[in-house]
Design a protein around this motif. Structure first.
Motif, PDB file in Angstrom:
ATOM      1  N   LYS A 147       0.908  -1.225   0.005  1.00 58.43           N
ATOM      2  CA  LYS A 147       0.002  -0.087   0.010  1.00 58.43           C
ATOM      3  C   LYS A 147       0.716   1.239   0.098  1.00 58.43           C
ATOM      4  O   LYS A 147       0.691   2.071   0.844  1.00 58.43           O
ATOM      5  CB  LYS A 147      -0.745  -0.069   1.353  1.00 58.43           C
ATOM      6  CG  LYS A 147      -2.033  -1.313   1.192  1.00 58.43           C
ATOM      7  CD  LYS A 147      -3.171  -0.920   2.172  1.00 58.43           C
ATOM      8  CE  LYS A 147      -4.085  -1.807   2.025  1.00 58.43           C
ATOM      9  NZ  LYS A 147      -3.860  -3.317   1.918  1.00 58.43           N
ATOM     10  N   ALA A 148       1.803   1.309  -0.980  1.00 61.33           N
ATOM     11  CA  ALA A 148       2.574   2.543  -1.315  1.00 61.33           C
ATOM     12  C   ALA A 148       1.854   3.764  -1.687  1.00 61.33           C
ATOM     13  O   ALA A 148       0.811   3.350  -2.280  1.00 61.33           O
ATOM     14  CB  ALA A 148       3.731   2.325  -2.155  1.00 61.33           C
ATOM     15  N   ASP A 149       2.078   5.089  -1.197  1.00 59.29           N
ATOM     16  CA  ASP A 149       1.407   6.153  -1.810  1.00 59.29           C
ATOM     17  C   ASP A 149       1.520   6.327  -3.107  1.00 59.29           C
ATOM     18  O   ASP A 149       0.745   6.770  -3.885  1.00 59.29           O
ATOM     19  CB  ASP A 149       1.750   7.297  -0.919  1.00 59.29           C
ATOM     20  CG  ASP A 149       1.225   7.174   0.559  1.00 59.29           C
ATOM     21  OD1 ASP A 149       0.291   6.700   0.602  1.00 59.29           O
ATOM     22  OD2 ASP A 149       2.285   7.530   1.493  1.00 59.29           O
ATOM     23  N   ALA A 150       2.892   6.015  -3.517  1.00 57.67           N
ATOM     24  CA  ALA A 150       3.185   6.090  -4.999  1.00 57.67           C
ATOM     25  C   ALA A 150       4.537   5.357  -5.388  1.00 57.67           C
ATOM     26  O   ALA A 150       5.322   5.010  -4.363  1.00 57.67           O
ATOM     27  CB  ALA A 150       3.326   7.679  -5.425  1.00 57.67           C
ATOM     28  N   ILE A 151       4.709   5.160  -6.601  1.00 59.52           N
ATOM     29  CA  ILE A 151       5.843   4.637  -7.072  1.00 59.52           C
ATOM     30  C   ILE A 151       6.910   5.900  -7.632  1.00 59.52           C
ATOM     31  O   ILE A 151       6.533   6.440  -8.369  1.00 59.52           O
ATOM     32  CB  ILE A 151       5.640   3.736  -8.176  1.00 59.52           C
ATOM     33  CG1 ILE A 151       4.901   2.416  -7.809  1.00 59.52           C
ATOM     34  CG2 ILE A 151       7.144   3.205  -8.913  1.00 59.52           C
ATOM     35  CD1 ILE A 151       4.511   1.452  -8.966  1.00 59.52           C
ATOM     36  N   LEU A 152       8.100   5.848  -7.221  1.00 62.91           N
ATOM     37  CA  LEU A 152       9.100   6.781  -7.929  1.00 62.91           C
ATOM     38  C   LEU A 152       9.930   5.962  -8.773  1.00 62.91           C
ATOM     39  O   LEU A 152      10.678   4.920  -8.406  1.00 62.91           O
ATOM     40  CB  LEU A 152       9.862   7.319  -6.853  1.00 62.91           C
ATOM     41  CG  LEU A 152       9.533   8.671  -6.097  1.00 62.91           C
ATOM     42  CD1 LEU A 152       7.986   8.593  -5.562  1.00 62.91           C
ATOM     43  CD2 LEU A 152      10.324   8.982  -4.986  1.00 62.91           C
TER      44      LEU A 152
END
Ligand code: UDP
Length: 231
Positions: A147-152
């Motif tokens: 449940k990451a907020d985003a992928i960088l």
């Protein structure tokens, strides 16, 4: 952003050498990761394998075997970058989807989340553990699982373009684009399987160049020069 998954391309870690590791590049990546972790962000990392092995381009060997070598290349990359991070004083944990003896721990979502919550930089090495997948797919899968907020997405190229800037010098870079548009226009951001997984699970991405000065840190401090890919 509280929890992110940083994908580093193997190629970008090689710096100008194109193969193996460029030590200065990797030391700087570790320094930036430390800065981000110290600001209170939980950081998980997937690394590609292109600086050691491009299994899919070989016509002379079985794809499954070539992919196994590719997955092991990503384990080497994670062990290396994890050690660079440890040298900065960070705590790290390397997970693999298959047993690697005492080198790494077998991945479980719960153990990974626990490590992240303890402030450890958490590496997902070995891709998905399956051939015919990629580290892009592993990135999407693990980001969704934790449940990451985003992928960088730190690449050798500095964002998303409407065509390949190496081929077309008039290629236009997007500041912002949606996953639907990436899919419609068949843009090479992440591979198709990974794009669809991100779309189905509303996982946004920030794509930028690893070779741009301080670009990982800049993603968090409003000096972002790459492309936002909205879910
Ligand atoms: N790989 C795989 N399954 C995975 C992740 C990676 O088989 O879940 C293999 C595949 O052979 C790939 C290599 O590992 O070519 C390195 O991964 P990466 O995604 O960097 O591939 P690249 O596009 O750079 O070749």
């Amino acid at each position: 952003m509280k929890r992110i998954l940083l994908k580093l391309s193997g190629e970008a870690l090689a710096g100008p050498n194109k193969r193996g590791f460029d030590e200065a590049t990797c030391i700087d990546v570790a320094r930036q990761i430390k800065e981000v972790v110290d600001s209170g962000v939980q950081v998980a990392i997937v690394i590609g394998g292109g600086n050691f092995w491009r299994g899919r381009t070989s016509e002379h060997m079985d794809r499954t075997k070539a992919d196994q070598i590719g997955m092991l290349a990503t384990v080497m990359n994670c062990i290396y970058v994890a050690d660079m991070c440890r040298q900065t004083g960070l705590k790290t944990k390397v997970f693999t989807p298959f047993v690697c003896g005492s080198f790494a721990e077998v991945f479980s979502k719960d153990a990974a989340v626990e490590a992240l919550e303890q402030g450890m930089v958490t590496f997902f090495a070995g891709g998905t553990g399956h051939p015919y997948f990629s580290t892009d797919t592993a990135t999407a899968l693990r980001a969704i699982e934790i449940k990451a907020d985003a992928i960088l997405l730190a690449k050798a190229i500095d964002g998303v373009y409407d065509s390949d800037p190496k081929i077309n010098k008039d290629a236009i870079k997007y500041d912002r684009i949606t996953l639907d548009e990436v899919l419609d226009q068949k843009l090479a951001v992440i591979d198709l399987t990974a794009t669809i997984m991100c779309l189905e699970n509303q996982m946004p991405l920030a794509v930028f160049g690893l070779n741009e000065d301080n670009s990982i840190v800049n993603t968090f401090n409003g000096e972002f020069h790459g492309t936002y890919v909205d879910a």
